[in-house]
Design a protein around this motif. Structure first.
Motif, mmCIF file in Angstrom:
data_model
loop_
_atom_site.group_PDB
_atom_site.id
_atom_site.type_symbol
_atom_site.label_atom_id
_atom_site.label_comp_id
_atom_site.label_asym_id
_atom_site.label_seq_id
_atom_site.Cartn_x
_atom_site.Cartn_y
_atom_site.Cartn_z
ATOM 1 N N GLY A 89 0.788 -1.224 0.000
ATOM 2 C CA GLY A 89 0.000 0.000 0.000
ATOM 3 C C GLY A 89 0.818 1.269 0.000
ATOM 4 N N VAL A 90 2.105 1.183 0.316
ATOM 5 C CA VAL A 90 2.979 2.351 0.302
ATOM 6 C C VAL A 90 3.607 2.491 -1.087
ATOM 7 N N LYS A 91 3.540 3.692 -1.646
ATOM 8 C CA LYS A 91 4.137 3.960 -2.955
ATOM 9 C C LYS A 91 5.251 4.997 -2.773
ATOM 10 N N LEU A 92 6.417 4.693 -3.333
ATOM 11 C CA LEU A 92 7.555 5.584 -3.110
ATOM 12 C C LEU A 92 8.557 5.473 -4.240
ATOM 13 N N ALA A 93 8.969 6.636 -4.750
ATOM 14 C CA ALA A 93 10.088 6.708 -5.684
ATOM 15 C C ALA A 93 11.315 7.146 -4.903
ATOM 16 N N PRO A 94 12.472 6.511 -5.128
ATOM 17 C CA PRO A 94 13.666 6.867 -4.355
ATOM 18 C C PRO A 94 14.051 8.327 -4.553
ATOM 19 N N PRO A 95 14.300 9.063 -3.469
ATOM 20 C CA PRO A 95 14.746 10.457 -3.595
ATOM 21 C C PRO A 95 16.175 10.514 -4.108
ATOM 22 N N GLN A 96 16.533 11.646 -4.699
ATOM 23 C CA GLN A 96 17.859 11.827 -5.283
ATOM 24 C C GLN A 96 18.756 12.738 -4.444
#
Length: 421
Positions: free
Chosen positions: A329-336
């Protein structure tokens, strides 16, 4: 602006406030950090991941320079805009690392980058002006714009767009009243980092509007993870005269308590900010300024000691990202860059969602209350940043602390704990 209606207490005292001040919202990051501190003092086992503050000590050479300042008697007022030595060092840094050529007279040293941003807004914006703010945004940008008499115009930058403002969205938001665009790269709260090509595309749109200026908030400049790279907006072709660049020492050098930032801008803007400062706080700490000269002398990118901290942040970024992506349920794109993640958590907050033994969870504010009560972890709801389906997590904490926090968060967000109607 019309005066606020008078109000009074039983004692007959008029308690009227300036309407701009009365309408300000308090910072949720500070409120939740204060709450976590209060609960800890009361004996609760709270892990606070709300504040944007490195958990490292200030590097030794900087500390020694601060001690030296005391021993040498550098304890008096400095010039309003900063010591000559520090402003010259800032100019040299901006020239060599950012491709920005300023004179010391175009640099204003202040009590933190936050003060620099406020003074830049007050110097450039008038009643009726609009300030373009990409969302998610740092919590203080809209409130500072309002306090300066300008209207914040929020432009959504979606997760699908990497939380970055696009030229089309910027162009659609601009009007004849547009005065200032605020860009923060690397970004608080998302960790997004704009590429040079993305900034150049935005600069094309900026150039179409003669009144439009850009405030480039670069406080997280050094905290960037390969292959991402930092680029200063003011160094782009045709953007120098339009750009007010803000930076400081708090984040990369772990100098939050030293309270030191700086604004670099074309002379007329820098001079206006200096006048504001002269009638408010005056110059920054003489001791912090002496230490900052040493900080800037530690080497490009902050030098080896700072790079060690950034390597630790990158390791934590990878760990926290992996753990969050494993939670259904958690959606996340890796931060840069920076030291934040901003997961999308609409699966746990919204109409018809309840947490067992807790009650309805209609929004992320409630979800954060649930997590502090059930997981003993303090986070910041995304609506504070203009992202109402997200939460912000700071990973400026030890790996052990982060591991414990993620264990608690994963347990609290287990599917069995929620019902959907």
């Amino acid at each position: 602006m019309a005066a606020a209606a008078p109000s009074s207490t039983a004692a007959g005292v008029d308690t009227t406030l300036n309407p701009r001040v009365a309408s300000l919202k308090p910072s949720k990051t500070m409120a939740l950090t204060d709450l976590a501190t209060k609960l800890k003092e009361e004996g609760a086992d709270i892990i606070g991941l709300a504040a944007g503050e490195p958990d490292f000590d200030t590097p030794g050479p900087i500390i020694e320079a601060g001690i030296e300042a005391l021993r040498l008697g550098y304890t008096r007022y400095t010039p309003n805009t900063g010591t000559s030595a520090l402003r010259k060092a800032i100019c040299a840094k901006l020239e060599s690392e950012n491709g920005l050529s300023y004179s010391p007279e175009e640099v204003v040293v202040s009590n933190g980058a936050k003060q620099c941003i406020w003074q830049a807004l007050l110097a450039t914006c008038s009643e009726g002006d609009e300030v373009i703010i990409p969302a998610p945004y740092w919590v203080s940008y809209p409130e500072m714009a309002r306090l300066a008499g300008a209207a914040p115009v929020i432009v959504d930058a979606t997760p699908e767009e990497g939380f970055k403002l696009t030229p089309d969205r910027l162009r659609a938001a601009l009007t004849p009243a547009s005065r200032l665009l605020i860009l923060c790269t690397p970004s608080n709260p998302t960790g997004a980092v704009y590429t040079r090509e993305e900034l150049e595309a935005l600069a094309v749109v900026v150039a179409e509007h003669p009144r439009l200026l850009v405030l480039s908030d670069e406080i997280y400049e050094y905290i960037v993870y390969p292959p991402a790279q930092h680029h200063s907006f003011g160094a782009l072709p045709g953007m120098f005269e339009r750009t007010l660049t803000v930076n400081g020492f708090s984040k990369a050098y772990a100098m939050t308590g030293w309270r030191l930032g700086y604004l670099a801008a074309p002379h007329h803007f820098a001079k206006a900010a200096a006048v504001i400062q002269s009638q408010s706080t005056s110059g920054a700490s003489s001791i912090a300024q002496h230490a900052a000269v040493t900080a800037l002398g530690m080497g490009p990118g902050g030098g080896p000691l700072v790079q060690q901290m950034i390597a630790a942040f990158e390791q934590r970024r990878d760990f926290v990202t992996q753990r969050l992506q494993q939670i259904p349920g958690v959606k996340l794109a890796p931060p840069q860059g920076a030291f934040y993640v901003m997961p999308e958590v609409s699966a746990f907050a919204g109409p018809g969602i309840e947490a067992k033994g807790f009650g309805p969870v209609p929004d992320v504010d409630t979800l954060c209350r649930y997590l502090i009560e059930r997981a003993n972890v303090a986070l910041v709801p995304g609506d504070a940043f203009g992202a109402p389906t997200c939460i912000r997590i700071s990973y400026a904490a030890s790996m052990e602390t982060l591991g414990t926090a993620l264990d608690r968060i994963a347990a609290a967000l287990a599917p069995d704990n929620f019902t959907h109607s």
